[in-house]
Scaffold this motif. Sequence first.
Motif, PDB file in Angstrom:
ATOM      1  N   ARG A   1       0.843  -1.290  -0.028  1.00 18.52           N
ATOM      2  CA  ARG A   1      -0.114   0.185   0.051  1.00 18.52           C
ATOM      3  C   ARG A   1       1.009   1.285   0.029  1.00 18.52           C
ATOM      4  O   ARG A   1       0.600   2.178  -0.745  1.00 18.52           O
TER       5      ARG A   1
ATOM      6  N   VAL B   1       2.451   1.796  -3.492  1.00 17.38           N
ATOM      7  CA  VAL B   1       1.279   2.533  -4.253  1.00 17.38           C
ATOM      8  C   VAL B   1       1.151   3.974  -4.040  1.00 17.38           C
ATOM      9  O   VAL B   1       1.250   4.868  -5.109  1.00 17.38           O
TER      10      VAL B   1
ATOM     11  N   HIS C   1       4.220   5.701  -5.560  1.00 22.10           N
ATOM     12  CA  HIS C   1       3.900   5.842  -6.920  1.00 22.10           C
ATOM     13  C   HIS C   1       2.855   6.742  -7.388  1.00 22.10           C
ATOM     14  O   HIS C   1       3.285   7.714  -8.317  1.00 22.10           O
ATOM     15  N   ASP C   2       1.665   6.902  -6.524  1.00 27.35           N
ATOM     16  CA  ASP C   2       0.836   8.067  -6.797  1.00 27.35           C
ATOM     17  C   ASP C   2       1.460   9.428  -6.630  1.00 27.35           C
ATOM     18  O   ASP C   2       1.277  10.265  -7.145  1.00 27.35           O
TER      19      ASP C   2
END
Length: 79
Positions: free
Chosen positions: A17, A20, A23-24
């Motif tokens: 998580r 992610v 990355h965002d």
Amino acid sequence: MPDTAGSENQKPDEVARLRVLAHDLSNSLEAILQATYLLQQAKIEGDGRRWVELIDSSSQEAIRINREIRKALRSLSAE
């Protein structure tokens, strides 16, 4: 007594998580960098120019921090 087996099972999910999210964050920072680049090409002077420079230096620092976070997450994933 804490359930260490349960927390060990959650660790990969938490790391995934966080990866992610990192990355965002990279995607958002890239948009800021692109907009900053375009602003730097404009004929902005005075205080406006200083604000553009502040945005640029701050976003570069945020990118550096995000790289460190991603590096730490890769390390945690390898454990």
